[in-house]
Design an enzyme around this catalytic site. Structure first.
Site, PDB file in Angstrom:
ATOM      1  N   GLU A  96       0.933  -1.209  -0.220  1.00 32.51           N
ATOM      2  CA  GLU A  96       0.082  -0.014   0.029  1.00 32.51           C
ATOM      3  C   GLU A  96       0.983   1.364  -0.142  1.00 32.51           C
ATOM      4  O   GLU A  96       0.747   2.277  -0.702  1.00 32.51           O
ATOM      5  CB  GLU A  96      -0.901   0.009   1.114  1.00 32.51           C
ATOM      6  CG  GLU A  96      -1.852   1.329   1.305  1.00 32.51           C
ATOM      7  CD  GLU A  96      -2.834   1.320   2.271  1.00 32.51           C
ATOM      8  OE1 GLU A  96      -3.587   2.022   2.519  1.00 32.51           O
ATOM      9  OE2 GLU A  96      -2.279   0.596   3.638  1.00 32.51           O
ATOM     10  N   ASP A  97       1.848   0.936   0.742  1.00 32.38           N
ATOM     11  CA  ASP A  97       2.656   2.566   1.113  1.00 32.38           C
ATOM     12  C   ASP A  97       4.100   2.871   0.328  1.00 32.38           C
ATOM     13  O   ASP A  97       4.660   3.575   0.442  1.00 32.38           O
ATOM     14  CB  ASP A  97       2.941   2.624   2.704  1.00 32.38           C
ATOM     15  CG  ASP A  97       1.616   2.567   3.242  1.00 32.38           C
ATOM     16  OD1 ASP A  97       0.612   3.276   2.928  1.00 32.38           O
ATOM     17  OD2 ASP A  97       1.487   1.900   4.273  1.00 32.38           O
TER      18      ASP A  97
END
Length: 721
Positions: A96-97
């Site tokens: 996600e990051d």
């Protein structure tokens, strides 16, 4: 977390020399020294990949972000989980990051690790109406991931545990929100999965984050217990140890210390003071075998008298999460109760670690049992999730199932099912399988026939009786208690109602088109498609259901489809071909309470917005009012064969003396009619009127009921209402 540079490279970093490895990674490697030699380098490799992906990102505390996922892996290493879980924990925030791709994870560590990372990935990028809906939706997605692999939830719990340990870096509002979420969702999940070590720490940290002052006060009170209490605890422990030793048992005896959260919860739930909650001594006895458990139970009962009704055998009947132990409460020497838990070392491991014990007991036994029980629970949740429209409704259903106030029941094959307290035979049916619940008609509880609404007690053997023709009834929702049953019933009722609505709407529209010398089959497809598109109907079935439910008038739809000019309203409805009722219609045909029509009565239908067709008797006083809207009249009649029971009512005049009501009720029952309700109206000292709400099949059936009641000598008159 500070975001990464979007231009960062996707490349996998080169191996890192020993001297460049930080101490927090070495600490993880020491905690994971139980892994086979050939697997250990994967941890350092995962750290190197994760550190490269998270380069430039920091936590609120200012530390490099990679320290968090490595700490999560260290928490899991204490549970001695497999290497794939540890690698996935180190990489759990990368998808996600960071720029790291799923394909890169698959190439470096394999499909299983990528699946686990996928499952744990946060859902912050989704948009929700409000924070409550967002929390529920995230939770729902997390549960879906759990269904694929239980290791996902272990990583999620470890992630939450480390976040709670470092909660001080958050602001006051975020601290309270995260702490409340931990107490409401994560700690109960840990408890349900048998991970009591996780549960206890999550509860304590959650309590500290939500109510720091209350936590501090209770913690200080626990630390500074009176000397008298410490001496009493030591004396009881010495007496138990002496007797266990004399009996030749190998054992470990430990006093159980209450946590601030458990004390606070009990004070609130039971309205007790601190001293009342603390006025209980707790001990755990760990022995070598199941036989030794029961031997030790006999020993402690010979030292102090057991309290009646306080013994629980969770060895013979384990909890749903695999927990096994003997629980007993003794009357102590100081007037205070002594709570004792007795279990084997393997049971103790499962009690503390729950599903995590699976990886420590690969050869089988209780650890494996805990894992399979937890997986069964989650699979059941997934079945209910598929039929739930709202994330919030799903979360409420799960919360109901999370709290372990359970009854334990046996299937005919001897398997044990755990259900919430007050669960019924119908809840049991749905816990076996959704199809079993949907077609249930009755149950046998301990070999005795019982209705579906029967509440069950622990230890009962339950067998569900089904019929292919049976279907869920709306009243079932009034007595089921499990989220799975509620969701399945609602889903099936909606499905059945929609099917019936489509069929009825089809008949109504076809009849309206026939008056205009047309039919659905003869309409130009382009005209029908244009009408559906103009009125935003995705398909014809949606329009037909809307007609049946009274939201569209069939005559008006027919005129547009047949391209006819609107006709002037008639004084009386044009009857035409009648729609025949079979008794199978659900949700689209209702029977008016004012006149309670039954098969054999002359009837008419009134098209009511949102309710579909409401059926009245032709002699009902309310029919006169409907003449003002003739376009809403629906020609309706009874089919040759009508199934089901219909509501009706009788007014019976009887002699006003004891026992008369029972005589009339018995007479109605002998005529095979169910009594739904009784209203007793005393007129004077000699005569009373009783209103019976009953169920009958048709006019012949109600005539038979009336005949039987009239034969009673105490009855002066009977009339149908």
């Amino acid at each position: 977390m500070t975001p990464a540079d979007p231009a960062a490279s996707h490349a996998i970093p080169a191996p890192v020399p020993d001297e460049a490895v930080p101490e927090y990674v070495r600490a993880l490697e020491r905690a994971a020294d139980y892994l086979p030699e050939e697997q250990r380098p994967l941890l350092r490799r995962a750290w190197a990949v994760g550190a490269s992906a998270h380069a430039g990102q920091t936590r609120r505390s200012g530390e490099p972000y990679i320290t968090h996922p490595v700490a999560v892996a260290s928490v899991l290493a204490e549970q001695r989980v497999d290497v794939e879980t540890l690698v996935a924990a180190i990489l759990h925030d990368t998808l996600e990051d960071t720029p790291l791709t799923r394909a890169a994870i698959v190439g470096e560590f394999g499909e299983t690790v990528a699946e686990l990372v996928d499952g744990v990935t946060k859902l912050d990028k989704l948009r929700f109406a409000d924070r409550q809906e967002a929390a529920a939706e995230s939770f729902r997605k997390m549960m879906l991931a759990m269904a694929r692999d239980l290791r996902v939830i272990m990583i999620k719990l470890a992630d939450r545990l480390h976040n709670m340990r470092t909660l001080g870096a958050q602001g006051p509002e975020a601290r309270a929100r995260i702490a409340r979420e931990t107490l409401e969702i994560y700690a109960p999940i840990a408890q349900r999965l048998g991970m009591n070590l996780f549960k206890a720490e999550l509860q304590d940290l959650g309590f500290h984050g939500l109510h720091p002052w209350r936590h501090a006060v209770l913690e200080k009170r626990i630390r500074t217990q009176p000397i008298v209490r410490r001496e009493a605890l030591a004396r009881i422990e010495a007496q138990l140890a002496q007797r266990l030793t004399n009996e030749g048992l190998q054992y470990r005896l430990v006093g159980r210390v209450k946590s601030p959260w458990s004390i606070y919860s009990k004070m609130r739930a039971e309205g007790k003071t601190f001293d009342q909650v603390m006025d209980v001594f707790g001990f755990r006895i760990v022995v070598d075998s199941v036989a030794d458990c029961y031997h030790a139970l006999g020993v402690v009962h010979s030292v102090y008298k057991p309290l009646d009704g306080r013994f629980r055998d969770f060895i013979a009947i384990p909890k749903a999460n695999g927990y096994q132990s003997l629980h007993t409460v003794l009357f102590g020497p100081y007037g205070s109760p002594i709570e004792v838990q007795i279990r084997t070392a393997e049971m103790d491991l499962v009690a503390e670690r729950g599903i995590a014990a699976h990886w420590m007991y690969k050869h089988g036994g209780s650890g494996n049992s805990a894992h399979s029980r937890a997986h069964s629970w989650i699979t059941g949740l997934m079945e209910s999730q598929r039929g739930t429209g709202s994330s919030l409704e799903f979360l409420e259903n799960v919360k109901v199932d999370l709290f372990p106030d359970e009854v334990y029941l046996f299937t005919p094959q001897g398997d044990i099912l755990a259900l919430p307290r007050n669960a019924t035979a119908l809840d049991f049916a749905y816990s076996v399988h959704t199809d079993v619940g949907n077609h249930a008609v009755a149950a046998r509880v301990d070999k005795k026939l019982a209705p579906l609404r029967t509440k069950l007690s622990s230890g009962q053997k339950v067998e569900v009786i089904t019929a292919k023709s049976a279907a869920p009834q709306p009243q079932w929702l009034e007595f089921v208690v499990t989220g799975k049953a509620r969701t399945a019933i609602r889903h099936q009722l909606k499905q059945l109602e929609h099917e019936d609505a489509v069929q009825l709407g089809h008949r109504m529209l076809d009849r309206a088109l026939e008056r205009l010398q047309s039919s659905l089959d003869r309409l130009p497809p382009a005209r029908l498609d244009a009408y559906l598109a103009e009125n935003r109907y995705p398909r014809l079935e949606a329009l037909l259901a809307d007609i049946a439910l009274g939201n569209r008038m069939p005559a008006q739809v027919a005129r547009v489809l047949a391209a006819e000019e609107p006709a002037a309203p008639a004084d009386l409805p044009e009857l035409g071909e009648k729609i025949l009722i079979t008794g199978h219609e659900r949700g689209v045909i209702t029977f008016a309470n004012c006149c309670m029509p039954i098969p054999g009565d002359e009837i008419m239908g009134y098209h009511t917005t949102g309710k579909g067709v409401v059926v009245h008797r032709m002699d009902c006083p309310n029919v006169a009012d409907y003449r003002k809207s003739p376009e809403r009249w629906v020609p309706i009649g009874w089919d040759r064969e009508v199934s089901g029971d219909f509501h009706s009512a009788l007014m019976v005049e009887v002699e006003n003396r004891p026992g008369v009501l029972a005589q009339v009720a018995a007479s109605i029952a002998q005529a095979e009619s169910n009594i739904d309700g009784v209203e007793y109206l005393e007129r004077d000292s000699n005569i009373a009127s009783i209103r019976f709400a009953i169920e009958v099949r048709d006019r012949r059936h109600i005539a038979e009921v009336i005949r039987r009641v009239r034969r009673l000598g105490v009855v002066h008159g009977v009339q149908r209402l």
